[in-house]
Scaffold this motif. Structure first.
Motif, short mmCIF file in Angstrom:
data_model
loop_
_atom_site.label_atom_id
_atom_site.label_comp_id
_atom_site.label_asym_id
_atom_site.label_seq_id
_atom_site.Cartn_x
_atom_site.Cartn_y
_atom_site.Cartn_z
N ILE A 141 55.11 37.06 -7.32
CA ILE A 141 54.18 36.32 -8.15
C ILE A 141 54.06 34.87 -7.72
O ILE A 141 52.97 34.28 -7.74
CB ILE A 141 54.58 36.43 -9.64
N ASP A 142 55.17 34.27 -7.29
CA ASP A 142 55.13 32.87 -6.85
C ASP A 142 54.30 32.71 -5.58
O ASP A 142 53.61 31.69 -5.40
CB ASP A 142 56.54 32.33 -6.64
N ASP A 143 54.37 33.72 -4.70
CA ASP A 143 53.55 33.68 -3.49
C ASP A 143 52.07 33.64 -3.85
O ASP A 143 51.29 32.87 -3.27
CB ASP A 143 53.81 34.92 -2.62
N VAL A 144 51.67 34.50 -4.78
CA VAL A 144 50.26 34.58 -5.17
C VAL A 144 49.82 33.27 -5.82
O VAL A 144 48.74 32.74 -5.52
CB VAL A 144 50.03 35.76 -6.13
N LYS A 145 50.64 32.74 -6.70
CA LYS A 145 50.29 31.49 -7.37
C LYS A 145 50.13 30.36 -6.36
O LYS A 145 49.19 29.56 -6.45
CB LYS A 145 51.37 31.12 -8.39
N TYR A 146 51.02 30.32 -5.40
CA TYR A 146 50.94 29.25 -4.40
C TYR A 146 49.66 29.39 -3.56
O TYR A 146 48.98 28.39 -3.28
CB TYR A 146 52.16 29.28 -3.48
N THR A 147 49.35 30.62 -3.16
CA THR A 147 48.14 30.84 -2.35
C THR A 147 46.89 30.38 -3.10
O THR A 147 46.06 29.65 -2.54
CB THR A 147 48.01 32.33 -1.97
N PHE A 148 46.77 30.78 -4.37
CA PHE A 148 45.60 30.39 -5.16
C PHE A 148 45.56 28.87 -5.34
O PHE A 148 44.50 28.25 -5.21
CB PHE A 148 45.62 31.09 -6.51
N SER A 159 52.67 33.04 2.59
CA SER A 159 54.11 33.03 2.83
C SER A 159 54.36 33.84 4.09
O SER A 159 53.62 34.78 4.40
CB SER A 159 54.88 33.64 1.65
N GLN A 160 55.41 33.49 4.82
CA GLN A 160 55.69 34.18 6.07
C GLN A 160 56.03 35.65 5.83
O GLN A 160 55.71 36.52 6.65
CB GLN A 160 56.85 33.50 6.79
N ASN A 161 56.65 35.95 4.67
CA ASN A 161 56.95 37.34 4.34
C ASN A 161 55.69 38.18 4.28
O ASN A 161 55.64 39.31 4.77
CB ASN A 161 57.68 37.42 2.99
N GLU A 162 54.67 37.63 3.63
CA GLU A 162 53.40 38.35 3.51
C GLU A 162 52.76 38.59 4.87
O GLU A 162 52.33 39.70 5.20
CB GLU A 162 52.43 37.57 2.63
N LEU A 163 52.68 37.54 5.66
CA LEU A 163 52.02 37.64 6.96
C LEU A 163 52.76 38.58 7.89
O LEU A 163 52.14 39.34 8.64
CB LEU A 163 51.88 36.26 7.58
N ASP A 164 54.09 38.55 7.86
CA ASP A 164 54.87 39.46 8.70
C ASP A 164 54.62 40.92 8.31
O ASP A 164 54.59 41.81 9.16
CB ASP A 164 56.37 39.14 8.59
N ALA A 165 54.43 41.16 7.01
CA ALA A 165 54.26 42.53 6.51
C ALA A 165 52.94 43.15 6.97
O ALA A 165 52.82 44.37 7.06
CB ALA A 165 54.33 42.55 4.98
N ILE A 166 51.96 42.31 7.27
CA ILE A 166 50.64 42.85 7.65
C ILE A 166 50.23 42.41 9.06
O ILE A 166 49.05 42.47 9.43
CB ILE A 166 49.56 42.42 6.64
N ASN A 167 51.21 41.99 9.85
CA ASN A 167 50.98 41.66 11.26
C ASN A 167 49.97 40.54 11.47
O ASN A 167 49.22 40.54 12.45
CB ASN A 167 50.52 42.91 12.03
#
Length: 414
Positions: free
Chosen positions: A347-354, A304-312
């Motif tokens: 949790i939805d982000d993690v489920k989608y990634t997996f 998710s873009q939120n995740e990627l933005d948080a860790i550069n």
């Protein structure tokens, strides 16, 4: 060893949380090789973790000799045992000088003010620091000649010296006869060697320690030296892991490495890791496969873009599917490194990634997001040991800590 005239000791302490065996090859085995070239038969090697040596036998081994200097590799996951070893050795001989190197001195300098260490490595390459520290311990130099350390004195870190980088041509290799490699293989369940190819990283990801401990400029090992080393081990090991943060960053280097492997070691299979945004050359991937590459680990982290933005992380999620298929089309497996507990992740982000990765037939290696920047405010050694990428309690709504631990192993949701 001939004569066993030990003057110095280098120790890897027992871990209390999660074992990271790659570092036994790199932060331990390769450093020992460098030191052996300078101190010959004077260095005693103790891998307490891999050899399961208790404190009594560490003391028994060391007390047989007039040891002058000791270097202990201190990581978050072994901090309690590291401090215990230092304290025990000082009780036996208060004149022994002890240096802490490894990740923890970079992450939490003030923690060592209440320890029995005499100095901590804080800059430059650890080999050069340990080398000059041992020379100081033998009165061959003075305190100011020790490279890249802070000496601990009266509750302060002072006499801070400038770090030095050793020439790339002098980087060591893990020698089969110097560390318990077969124990590493048994503990990991993999009969392979790990070879550090690069140091430093130009990408400043907050969850990664490479740029913090090795600098922002990448350095690469000479390919000829790798070739010479592989000739000494290829009959014993036909699998190697390339330890590099961004292996495909330098495409010319990768091409030369592949040609060397193809021409000299067709029986060796190898794997590496890189960033998603550094995969864009199908011809290079084909060359990697033909030279023995069978797996590439990608730093996917989250989708998710939120995740990627948080860790550069700045790769484009929309391109990931094509890049995975590009790699797989050559016959190379894809392993995705993902993190659970990233800021702003749910949790939805993690489920989608997996779900996405499993639908693309990708191996998944999950870890827990570990905010190392929060460590400096913590004084409890037990809590610091939890900063190990496996047992850190990174809170996420809808996912308990037990759920996170289960995901690390099962990689599925109930």
């Amino acid at each position: 060893m001939n004569g066993e005239i030990y003057k110095y000791v280098i120790i890897w302490p027992m871990v209390s949380t999660t074992r990271h065996l790659n570092y036994h090859f790199t932060l331990f085995g390769e450093i020992i090789d460098y030191l052996d070239m300078r101190f010959r038969d004077e260095i005693m090697v103790i891998d307490q973790d891999a050899e399961n040596i208790d404190m009594f036998n560490i003391i028994k081994r060391i007390s047989k000799y007039e040891i002058r200097g000791i270097a202990i590799c201190v990581m978050p996951e072994n901090v309690r045992n590291s401090f215990m070893i230092a304290r025990s050795l000082k009780e036996i001989n208060k004149d022994i000088k002890i240096l802490a190197y490894g990740h923890l001195p970079f992450l939490h300098k003030s923690l060592f003010l209440r320890s029995d260490f005499d100095a901590i490595h804080i800059a430059g390459d650890p080999e050069r620091t340990i080398e000059t520290f041992f020379e100081y311990c033998s009165c061959k130099s003075n305190m100011r000649d020790v490279c890249g350390v802070g000496f601990i004195h009266n509750g302060n870190i002072d006499c801070i010296t400038k770090g030095e980088l050793i020439p790339i041509s002098e980087w060591g290799f893990t020698r089969i006869n110097r560390v318990p490699i077969m124990n590493y293989c048994k503990l990991s369940g993999k009969h392979r060697l790990v070879i550090n190819i690069t140091r430093g990283c130009p990408f400043r990801c907050p969850h990664c320690l490479v740029h913090l401990t090795q600098g922002n400029n990448e350095r690469r090992r000479e390919i000829l030296s790798i070739k010479n080393y592989l000739y000494t081990i290829y009959k014993e090991f036909n699998q190697i892991k390339i330890w590099a943060a961004n292996f495909t960053l330098d495409k010319d280097y990768v091409s030369s490495f592949c040609q060397m492997m193809f021409n000299n070691f067709p029986e060796i299979l190898w794997e590496c890791a890189t960033r998603v945004d550094l995969i864009d050359d199908l011809s290079l991937l084909k060359l990697m496969y033909s030279s023995g590459c069978r797996q590439i680990s990608l730093g996917v982290e989250g989708l998710s873009q939120n995740e990627l933005d948080a860790i550069n992380k700045n790769y484009k999620i929309s391109t990931l599917s094509d890049k995975i298929k590009m790699i797989q089309s050559t016959g190379i497996r894809v392993k995705a490194c993902v993190m659970i507990g990233i800021p702003r992740q749910n949790i939805d982000d993690v489920k989608y990634t997996f779900s996405f990765l499993q639908s693309h037939d990708v191996l998944i290696r999950p870890t827990i997001y570990t905010p190392y920047d929060k460590m400096e405010s913590i004084e409890s050694l037990e809590l610091i040991e939890r900063f190990d990428r496996k047992t850190y309690n990174s809170y996420m709504e809808g996912l308990s800590f037990f759920d996170m631990i289960r995901l690390l192993d099962l990689k599925t949701f109930s």
